[in-house]
Write an enzyme that holds these catalytic residues in place. Structure first.
Site, PDB file in Angstrom:
ATOM      1  CD1 TRP A 179      29.095 104.033  35.410  1.00  0.00           C
ATOM      2  CD2 TRP A 179      30.248 104.058  33.485  1.00  0.00           C
ATOM      3  NE1 TRP A 179      30.055 103.043  35.467  1.00  0.00           N
ATOM      4  CE2 TRP A 179      30.765 103.041  34.315  1.00  0.00           C
ATOM      5  CE3 TRP A 179      30.814 104.263  32.226  1.00  0.00           C
ATOM      6  CZ2 TRP A 179      31.839 102.223  33.918  1.00  0.00           C
ATOM      7  CZ3 TRP A 179      31.879 103.455  31.835  1.00  0.00           C
ATOM      8  CH2 TRP A 179      32.371 102.453  32.678  1.00  0.00           C
ATOM      9  CG  ASP A 186      24.298 103.569  30.920  1.00  0.00           C
ATOM     10  OD1 ASP A 186      24.067 102.340  30.921  1.00  0.00           O
ATOM     11  OD2 ASP A 186      25.430 104.051  31.112  1.00  0.00           O
ATOM     12  CE  LYS A 236      28.903  97.063  34.848  1.00  0.00           C
ATOM     13  NZ  LYS A 236      29.004  98.291  34.078  1.00  0.00           N
TER      14      LYS A 236
HETATM   15  C1  LIG Z   1      29.579  99.239  33.324  1.00  0.00           C
HETATM   16  C2  LIG Z   1      28.849 100.448  32.869  1.00  0.00           C
HETATM   17  C3  LIG Z   1      29.125 101.070  31.647  1.00  0.00           C
HETATM   18  C4  LIG Z   1      30.241 100.602  30.733  1.00  0.00           C
HETATM   19  O1  LIG Z   1      29.875  99.477  30.066  1.00  0.00           O
HETATM   20  P1  LIG Z   1      30.846  98.862  28.922  1.00  0.00           P
HETATM   21  O2  LIG Z   1      30.052  97.694  28.490  1.00  0.00           O
HETATM   22  O3  LIG Z   1      32.139  98.536  29.574  1.00  0.00           O
HETATM   23  O4  LIG Z   1      30.998  99.885  27.878  1.00  0.00           O
HETATM   24  C5  LIG Z   1      28.382 102.167  31.283  1.00  0.00           C
HETATM   25  N1  LIG Z   1      27.398 102.654  32.070  1.00  0.00           N
HETATM   26  C6  LIG Z   1      27.107 102.088  33.252  1.00  0.00           C
HETATM   27  C7  LIG Z   1      26.013 102.656  34.090  1.00  0.00           C
HETATM   28  C8  LIG Z   1      27.825 100.976  33.693  1.00  0.00           C
HETATM   29  O5  LIG Z   1      27.528 100.407  34.867  1.00  0.00           O
END
Ligand SMILES: *Cc1c(COP(=O)(O)O)cnc(C)c1O
Length: 359
Positions: free
Chosen positions: A102, A171, A195
């Site tokens: 990520w 993030d 999540k």
């Molecule tokens: C799942 C995830 C993403 C991607 O998220 P999207 O909503 O599919 O763009 C980005 N960063 C992390 C840490 C994630 O777990």
């Protein structure tokens, strides 16, 4: 029957939330139609939107000088939105920590609009740890510093908040609401919902208000945090059903005891699984001890020719979605807030039995 779901995302939702949504699906708020079928500007929906923000502010103790945005485009949309929103006031330079897939995607987007300095990377040991702050070379002109507190794929979590001299951007897609966070130490916190917040389709951005006037002039309107903030996240039609469900999850979280209770529970759940893995001679965790994620637990079997059988039998036992990410292989159990302790107990019992039969 509901099964135990360890999916990395879109992930398990709290059963009471699904039941409430089911109950009011056809006739919501006494309107004779569903929440999906009314205007986002109706007083009924505006009340939902405002309550969701209030509850999220309560849960995370978000200070008044931060704005909370509910936007579309996922965390991936924010990989682009961050440089667009923060590169407009000075040098187009940003510091990033590279901890896995990520972080890599976030870095790739920022590189399209400016200069990225990778101040630390865990690539040397295959992204199995969170780099400590000792070796960082921070830029003195960085517009911001970005990191990924929990790498969902590698199962690596930072145990500390970086101390930096520019706005800190995080993030938090796979860790938000799993423990208290010192929001005041951050410039921007963002998270895709699927999540720990709700269903996919909505993204939460928490941004300090002094950072709302640094956008590049060419920024696409739909990525502009200031436009979203000024419009109450309703510059265009927001994902109303996802926003409503996120609001129900926030209410559920408050009833569970908030993020303090989730922090305690996430430790119990993850320690139960890690302790079992460490005691076993059959399973192992590739992640270094001090960096192991409470949310995503990757593990491998002693013999990967048993992987298919493990997945087949675990699924038959009502334990869903344990397959590791395609880039890593092995298994991964995601233990987000909506995954109960009983799920982890059932997983450990299954793993012990599988080991006894095949180890
Ligand atoms: C799942 C995830 C993403 C991607 O998220 P999207 O909503 O599919 O763009 C980005 N960063 C992390 C840490 C994630 O777990």
């Amino acid at each position: 029957m509901r099964k135990f779901n360890f999916c990395a995302g879109p992930a398990a939702l709290p059963e009471p939330v699904l039941r409430q949504a089911q109950e009011e699906l056809l006739d919501w708020a006494g309107l004779g139609c569903s929440v999906m079928e009314v205007s986002h500007r109706s007083p009924e929906f505006v009340a939902v939107a405002e309550r969701a923000e209030r509850d999220l502010r309560d849960l995370l103790s978000i200070p008044a000088n931060y704005r909370v945005l509910f936007v579309s485009g996922g965390a991936t949309g924010q990989f682009s939105a961050i440089p667009w929103n923060l590169f407009g006031a000075g040098d187009k330079v940003a510091d990033y920590i590279h901890t896995g897939q990520w972080a890599k995607k976030a870095i790739g987007e920022a590189r399209r609009y400016g200069q990225v300095n990778v101040v630390a990377s865990s690539e040397d040991r295959n992204f199995t740890y969170a780099p400590g702050p000792d070796s960082w070379q921070q830029s003195d002109n960085a517009a911001y510093f970005h990191y990924t507190p929990n790498e969902t794929i590698g199962g690596v979590e930072f145990g500390y908040v970086p101390e930096v001299s520019c706005p800190l951007v995080a993030d938090m897609s796979s860790t938000i609401l799993s423990q208290p966070i010192p929001v005041e130490k951050y410039g921007v916190i963002y998270a895709g919902a699927q999540k720990n917040i709700g269903p996919s389709g909505i993204t939460v951005v928490i941004v300090r208000d002094d950072l709302l006037d640094r956008a590049l002039p060419e920024i696409p309107r739909s990525l502009n945090w200031k436009v979203a903030a000024d419009a109450g996240s309703m510059d265009n039609t927001p994902p109303t059903f996802a926003w409503y469900l996120a609001g129900l999850v926030f209410q559920w979280l408050k009833a569970q005891g908030g993020v303090e209770a989730m922090a305690e529970l996430s430790l119990r759940k993850s320690q139960l699984l890690y302790d079992f893995i460490d005691r076993s001679g059959f399973y192992s965790s590739p992640v270094e001890r001090g960096s192991r994620s409470r949310m995503n637990v990757p593990f491998v079997l002693a013999n990967d020719s048993l992987d298919k059988q493990f997945l087949r039998e675990s699924e038959a036992a009502g334990l869903l979605n344990l397959k590791g990410h395609r880039s890593v292989g092995g298994m991964r159990a995601s233990l987000y807030n909506a995954v109960p302790l009983e799920a982890v107990e059932a997983l450990v019992a299954f793993m012990a039995d599988f080991e006894k039969r095949n180890g």
